[in-house]
Design a protein around this motif. Structure first.
Motif: not given
Length: 146
Positions: A119-137
């Motif tokens: 669960v921790l890994f999945a939460v960190a993975m999703i947070a990383g996806m959001f952070a990447y999207r935010k950094a890109q846009s």
């Protein structure tokens, strides 16, 4: 629900079942595959090799079709360049996989077990996806999984 969504759900469930049956949701099995100097477990190599069969068939069939059954076009990467973005992404993926024995597919499939580590890994993975999207846009962007 459209046929495309139903086909995606079916394929995702079939993939998840394959991961469970092959025990690829078990981080210890994946880490044992990466431990070539210790007690090496080659089962992941057989799973990867088995995945080449339907993938190869799909690429062969693609040449005879103008479009997929449930979409208007094929979505196949066309770039063949190896750049810093590709290498850094591969390194991050490999580090995460090597450290915890999970990658996105098995992590999502193993959420049904409910282990806190997964669960921790999945939460960190999703947070990383959001952070990447935010950094890109440069702004907050909705998460799209397609």
């Amino acid at each position: 629900m459209t046929n495309r969504i139903l086909a995606s759900i079916f394929c995702g469930i079939l993939f998840g079942i394959g991961l469970v049956v092959s025990d690829m949701i078990n981080p210890a099995r994946v880490l044992a595959f990466l431990d070539v100097a210790g007690d090496w477990d080659p089962s992941l190599a057989f799973v990867m090799g088995g995945a080449l069969i339907p993938s190869s068939l799909a690429y062969a069939i693609k040449q005879y079709r103008s479009r997929p059954v449930f979409d208007t076009e094929f979505h196949v990467p066309t770039s063949r360049s190896i750049d810093a973005r590709l290498v850094s992404g591969a390194v991050l993926f490999g580090l995460g996989w090597g450290l915890v024995g999970l990658c996105p597919g098995p992590a999502i499939a193993s959420l049904v077990i409910g282990r806190w580590e997964t669960v921790l890994f999945a939460v960190a993975m999703i947070a990383g996806m959001f952070a990447y999207r935010k950094a890109q846009s440069g702004q907050s962007a909705p998460l799209r999984l397609n």
